[in-house]
Design an enzyme around this catalytic site. Structure first.
Site, PDB file in Angstrom:
ATOM      1  CB  CYS A 148      -0.849  -0.039   1.270  1.00 45.98           C
ATOM      2  SG  CYS A 148      -1.541   1.525   1.739  1.00 45.98           S
ATOM      3  CD  GLN A 165      -5.287  21.764   6.378  1.00 42.47           C
ATOM      4  OE1 GLN A 165      -4.622  20.735   6.212  1.00 42.47           O
ATOM      5  NE2 GLN A 165      -5.002  22.888   5.756  1.00 42.47           N
ATOM      6  CE1 TYR A 224      -5.018  29.092  -4.659  1.00 39.54           C
ATOM      7  CE2 TYR A 224      -3.860  30.646  -3.256  1.00 39.54           C
ATOM      8  CZ  TYR A 224      -4.086  30.102  -4.507  1.00 39.54           C
ATOM      9  OH  TYR A 224      -3.379  30.562  -5.582  1.00 39.54           O
ATOM     10  CB  CYS A 280       0.363  20.675   1.881  1.00 41.84           C
ATOM     11  SG  CYS A 280      -0.394  21.007   0.295  1.00 41.84           S
TER      12      CYS A 280
END
Ligand SMILES: C[S@@+](CC[C@H](N)C(=O)[O-])C[C@H]1O[C@@H](n2cnc3c(N)ncnc32)[C@H](O)[C@@H]1O
Length: 468
Positions: free
Chosen positions: A81, A299, A328, A425
């Protein structure tokens, strides 16, 4: 890549350090070799998968020595994964490497004078910290080499995560340590129900099949939203699935579905059906309520989002008389979070549904000094917009991973707000934007925040002020 290079194996490569995107690097014949799934200190044989004039990429095929920095990964799906690539590295080191990533990207790309970069703010929870997971149904379950070689027949329907770089192969997930609450039970029970009732799992290549995607969103107030995406309009089977979820999991507070026959899994442009409960969930922070609709960004680590927002608010140094632009803004979380300390906050975001939620979020919290607008940032933040609103004293910007469009950066340079708080981020695109902002702004503070333990991702907040 040449045939010679393709079969090349680099022997006894010493892994020196962490590079970007979770990979590590070592050096071979004066070239950098990027390798995934290793830790600094490992000594490995590497099969080269990509060869360029200045660097190579490869996968480890044999370990001669394991780094002392390694720990035993706790998840049975680790390695296949793609979710938690750093589970084999202890959390303190993960934090060190994340901070180092910010330093490296800023030095390599931004090349601007920097203050001391603060130690990273670690996440209190390192497991079960996500409030949203997205699972895919597929009739192409990923089988291990041993399973294939065993010659046995295996169930090929799966519900889980995409294998990195293989768009149609899905790892069937039994337990995921990223999301708590009823998440694991909902996924496993739904898969078992679908198999027992012979409902078809999506065929990603041929784009057919009933069950396509499952999204589970949870809140710290114990609300749960479940969205099922169907690839076919078969109302009888849809009702069967939705009634099963409704009855089996009465704690789902928002149960929705969408029929998606498009080529991709996004549903921003589709109508969702609320099958049971509300069409939103509510998160809480410092006594403020945040309404989150199925199409809205929030978030994904709620507890750490609070820490992140506190840093952003501290960096904004608001006294109460400022005009703040929150670019944003998503569902207006930061805008509403700082509103009490500002004269007015103007939030901009392109998802209209998120802006509708942002307005509701002000309303339900009795906040009357916010304004929200929907539109593409590079279009909406124009001269007309600026002249019809007061000039900003503080701009908080929190763009997606791609960073800000250059047109938006140019507008920020024209606006000359005394303070800029840049939440990101992706330190690489943030560094690129800082290089452009350097024309008028200096970096005053840098605070990395860890929102995503067990992964290489890092969030970073920068305070910039206008140069004198
Ligand atoms: C990292 S999220 C930040 C959301 C918000 N600040 C928060 O903390 O919840 C980035 C947001 O930018 C929005 N977005 C992405 N591209 C955009 C664009 N070109 N114009 C306006 N908004 C955009 C996304 O929809 C998303 O809500």
């Amino acid at each position: 890549m040449s045939r010679k290079m393709k079969n090349k194996v680099v022997k006894n490569l010493k892994i020196e350090k962490i590079a970007t995107e979770g990979k590590c690097l070592g050096y071979h014949e004066e070239k950098v070799v990027f390798v995934a799934g290793v830790a600094p200190g490992d000594v490995v044989d590497v099969r080269i998968t990509k060869g360029k004039s200045t660097f190579m990429e490869g996968t480890p095929i044999h370990f001669h020595e394991y780094s002392s920095e390694r720990i035993e990964p706790f998840c049975e799906h680790f390695g296949t994964c793609g979710g938690c690539k750093w589970q084999h590295i202890n959390y303190d080191l993960q934090k060190t490497y994340k901070r180092q990533q910010v330093i490296d990207q800023f030095q390599r790309i931004a090349k601007v004078p920097l203050p001391e970069i603060a130690p990273i703010l670690g996440s209190g929870e390192t497991r079960y910290y996500r409030n949203k997971l997205d699972f895919t149904f597929s009739n192409k379950k990923w089988l291990t080499l041993e399973q294939i070689q065993s010659g046995e027949d295996f169930e090929r329907n799966a519900l889980g995560f995409h294998i990195p770089r293989m768009f149609d192969k899905i790892v069937d997930i039994d337990h995921c340590y990223l999301q708590g609450g009823i998440s694991n039970d909902v996924r496993n029970e739904l898969r078992a129900f679908a198999l027992a009732n012979q409902l078809s799992f999506y065929d990603i290549r041929n784009q057919v099949g009933l069950l396509r995607n499952l999204i589970i969103r949870t809140t710290s107030t114990e609300e749960t939203m479940v969205i099922v995406q169907f690839g076919e309009l078969d109302q009888e089977s849809i009702d069967l699935v939705m009634n099963f979820l409704k009855e089996k999991f009465p704690s789902i507070t928002s149960l929705l579905y969408v029929i998606n026959t498009k080529g991709n899994e996004t549903f921003h442009d589709l109508d969702l059906v609320t099958f049971a409960g509300k069409d939103y969930i509510e998160e809480e922070m410092e006594g403020l309520k945040f309404r989150i609709g199925p199409k809205s960004f929030y978030q994904t680590n709620s507890k750490q989002a609070y820490e992140l927002y506190k840093v952003a608010r501290d960096f904004a140094e608001l006294k109460g008389d400022e005009i703040v632009y929150d670019l944003y803004t998503g569902t207006g979380t930061i805008a509403n979070f700082v509103a009490k300390k500002a004269k007015q906050v103007i939030g901009v975001e392109y998802v209209e549904a998120a802006i509708a939620d942002a307005k509701i979020n002000s309303e339900i919290n009795g906040i009357s000094n916010t304004l929200f607008y929907a539109g593409d940032m590079k279009e909406i933040l124009n001269e007309e917009f600026i002249s019809s609103h007061a000039a900003p004293d503080v701009i908080i910007t929190d763009p997606p991973r791609a960073g800000m469009d250059e047109k938006v950066v140019q507008m920020l340079l024209r606006l000359e707000a005394p303070t800029l708080v840049y939440v990101s981020c992706n330190p690489a695109t943030q560094a690129r934007d800082l290089a452009l902002l350097d024309e008028k702004y200096q970096v005053e503070k840098v605070q990395p925040v860890d929102m995503f333990p067990q992964t290489y991702h890092v969030e970073n907040v920068v305070r910039l002020t206008l140069k004198k």
